[in-house]
Design an enzyme around this catalytic site. Structure first.
Site, PDB file in Angstrom:
ATOM      1  N   CYS A 150      -0.196   4.173  11.256  1.00  0.00           N
ATOM      2  CA  CYS A 150       0.047   5.469  11.906  1.00  0.00           C
ATOM      3  C   CYS A 150      -1.115   5.771  12.852  1.00  0.00           C
ATOM      4  CB  CYS A 150       0.238   6.578  10.878  1.00  0.00           C
ATOM      5  SG  CYS A 150      -1.092   6.711   9.665  1.00  0.00           S
ATOM      6  N   ASP A 162      -5.343  -3.798  -5.931  1.00  0.00           N
ATOM      7  CA  ASP A 162      -5.800  -3.952  -4.560  1.00  0.00           C
ATOM      8  C   ASP A 162      -4.944  -5.043  -3.913  1.00  0.00           C
ATOM      9  OD1 ASP A 162      -7.172  -4.759  -2.217  1.00  0.00           O
ATOM     10  OD2 ASP A 162      -9.099  -4.130  -3.046  1.00  0.00           O
ATOM     11  N   ALA A 216       0.884  -1.176   0.000  1.00  0.00           N
ATOM     12  CA  ALA A 216       0.000   0.000   0.000  1.00  0.00           C
ATOM     13  C   ALA A 216       0.915   1.218   0.000  1.00  0.00           C
ATOM     14  CB  ALA A 216      -0.911  -0.013   1.224  1.00  0.00           C
ATOM     15  N   ALA A 217       1.454   1.532  -1.167  1.00  0.00           N
ATOM     16  CA  ALA A 217       2.684   2.332  -1.246  1.00  0.00           C
ATOM     17  C   ALA A 217       2.508   3.847  -1.293  1.00  0.00           C
ATOM     18  CB  ALA A 217       3.493   1.889  -2.473  1.00  0.00           C
ATOM     19  N   ALA A 218       1.394   4.347  -1.805  1.00  0.00           N
ATOM     20  CA  ALA A 218       1.270   5.795  -2.022  1.00  0.00           C
ATOM     21  C   ALA A 218       1.357   6.556  -0.694  1.00  0.00           C
ATOM     22  CB  ALA A 218      -0.048   6.096  -2.721  1.00  0.00           C
ATOM     23  N   PRO A 219       1.958   7.747  -0.738  1.00  0.00           N
ATOM     24  CA  PRO A 219       2.509   8.470  -1.896  1.00  0.00           C
ATOM     25  C   PRO A 219       3.955   8.116  -2.254  1.00  0.00           C
ATOM     26  CG  PRO A 219       2.602   9.874   0.023  1.00  0.00           C
ATOM     27  CD  PRO A 219       1.959   8.586   0.484  1.00  0.00           C
ATOM     28  N   GLY A 220       4.521   7.131  -1.579  1.00  0.00           N
ATOM     29  CA  GLY A 220       5.840   6.658  -1.972  1.00  0.00           C
ATOM     30  C   GLY A 220       6.972   6.984  -1.023  1.00  0.00           C
ATOM     31  N   GLY A 221       6.679   7.562   0.132  1.00  0.00           N
ATOM     32  CA  GLY A 221       7.739   7.899   1.078  1.00  0.00           C
ATOM     33  C   GLY A 221       8.533   6.684   1.511  1.00  0.00           C
ATOM     34  N   LYS A 222       7.824   5.631   1.901  1.00  0.00           N
ATOM     35  CA  LYS A 222       8.513   4.419   2.350  1.00  0.00           C
ATOM     36  C   LYS A 222       9.068   3.634   1.159  1.00  0.00           C
ATOM     37  CE  LYS A 222       5.655   4.165   6.495  1.00  0.00           C
ATOM     38  NZ  LYS A 222       4.868   5.374   6.155  1.00  0.00           N
TER      39      LYS A 222
END
Length: 457
Positions: free
Chosen positions: A386, A315, A263-269
């Site tokens: 979070c 998904d 569940a990657a967005a917005p891509g920080g991790k």
């Protein structure tokens, strides 16, 4: 909102208009950014606008309690209520603006957005507040209700926190919930060193302090760091210190070649993973929305790691049916209620319910249950949120382990060895621990499967 179509660069007018939009469902950070872009504001006016908007959202239940005796059952326009809240915020929480200036400015805003009658109404309310004073929150007998009004958190959330942590720890936990968040950055070690970034920022008069929480991380003050040359050149990205911990706990080594960010967005991790792996390793980054996939791609391009990341609209619950790869590492930074982010997104507290939390917990389990089928033998999966509620954290972990005996929970380890004596394998970071966002991290390892066909009888 006021029915009048008003264009103004007055920060108090803009604050009231922005608050009315946020009350109708807009996100505070997005709405504020949009307003700032659309108006010609000096730095002082930007600060005042931001302070008023976040201040009112953070203390909304307190202001409602204070204003009720002066309004009673009288129906007033939503924007007028927001205006009165901005006045009370300035009176109670800002010490550099004289009361007469607050009154004059608020009455002027009432006239701009309403009419002379509105101005008279606001004048009367403000003078009554000045004459009679605001009622004391300590007069509330019920301790849960009192803490709810004092910290402007819904009663159901206070009840849950007290049930899970006790009243003393809950009070300590929420004590800093309305503090202004720090601006923190992660150095992009693919193209720059920590020293490169620090020197570049200091040359533009930013101040940097090394993080005590995460590696290659700094607290930055002295301006909006996204305006810096280092940001523009992809030497750094803006990320909360605690948000960097899930990737730190993934045990990324040169031997790790396949990684799934579910569940990657917005891509920080995702981009953080990219700077921790060898150049020949590959990350598959998923999200269900096309516009969010674009955010991941844009971040990867800016940070010069796009060649290590393959994005896909999918998904995460459908991973076993759509992807054959067995991954060395999987990160599930799950969709959650976000109660660890109240400093940055204060409106969350009013939007979510206990039922939402329970529904999210089911979604989180479903994602873990699904992607776990794609973990390679001896591979690892990190689960993070979070939020600070056990329904979405410890309870999901317990449920997953009961359903998947092929996984074991191992101690979550971070570079700076946070909470080394914590006495539990998972890592809870609360907002009052390090003045960061609240986060939860659990680390699973998949046991090697036994090939019974090759075992000698």
């Amino acid at each position: 909102m006021s029915d009048k179509r008003v264009y103004s660069d007055n920060p108090r007018v803009l604050a009231v208009q922005t608050l009315a939009k946020i009350k109708n469902g807009a996100y505070s950070n997005l709405q504020l950014n949009q307003v700032i872009k659309q108006h010609q504001l000096g730095e002082a006016d930007k600060r005042l606008l931001t302070t008023l908007v976040y201040g009112v959202i953070q203390h909304r239940l307190t202001f409602e309690y204070w204003l009720t005796p002066f309004i009673g059952n009288k129906k007033i326009d939503a924007w007028v209520r927001e205006l009165l809240y901005t006045a009370m915020f300035q009176m109670e929480f800002l010490d550099k603006i004289p009361e007469h200036a607050i009154f004059n400015e608020s009455i002027e805003v009432a006239k701009i957005l309403g009419h002379v009658g509105t101005g008279k109404f606001v004048t009367a309310i403000l003078h009554n507040i000045a004459r009679q004073g605001l009622r004391d929150i300590d007069d509330i007998k019920d301790p849960i209700q009192r803490l709810s009004i004092e910290k402007s958190l819904p009663v159901w959330l206070i009840n849950e926190l007290v049930k899970q942590h006790g009243e003393e720890k809950t009070r300590a936990l929420v004590e800093t919930i309305n503090d202004a968040p720090s601006q923190s950055i992660r150095v992009n070690t693919v193209v720059a060193t920590d020293d490169d970034v620090v020197k570049s920022l200091e040359s533009e008069n930013y101040t940097t302090v090394k993080s005590l929480v995460a590696d290659h991380a700094y607290i930055v003050s002295g301006g909006h760091v996204a305006s810096s040359k280092a940001y523009h050149d992809g030497w750094l990205t803006i990320q909360d210190e605690s948000a960097m911990l899930p990737v730190e706990s993934m045990h990324l080594t040169a031997e790790v070649k396949t990684i799934l960010d579910a569940a990657a967005a917005p891509g920080g991790k995702t981009t953080q993973i990219a700077q921790c792996i060898s150049a020949d390793a590959k990350i598959t980054a998923l999200d269900i929305h096309e516009h969010k996939i674009k955010l991941i791609n844009n971040n990867a391009q800016r940070l010069h790691v796009a060649d290590r990341i393959q994005t896909r609209i999918l998904d995460a619950r459908k991973v076993p049916n759509e992807i054959d790869t067995k991954f060395d590492r999987i990160l599930v930074d799950a969709p959650c209620s976000g109660f660890g982010l109240l400093r940055r997104k204060p409106e969350i507290r009013y939007d979510k319910t206990l039922e939402d939390v329970q529904n999210l917990a089911q979604l989180q389990f479903d994602i873990l249950d699904s992607v776990s089928q794609n973990v390679a033998d001896n591979g690892m999966m990190v689960y993070s949120t979070c939020t600070i509620l056990s329904q979405e954290n410890d309870d999901v972990v317990t449920k997953f382990l009961l359903a998947h005996t092929e996984f074991e929970l191992i101690p979550t380890q971070t570079v700076k060895n946070l909470k080394s004596n914590r006495g539990e394998d998972v890592l809870h970071v609360y907002p009052n621990d390090y003045q960061t966002d609240g986060f939860f991290v659990a680390t699973f390892k998949k046991r090697a499967s036994i090939d019974t066909a090759n075992i000698k009888k």
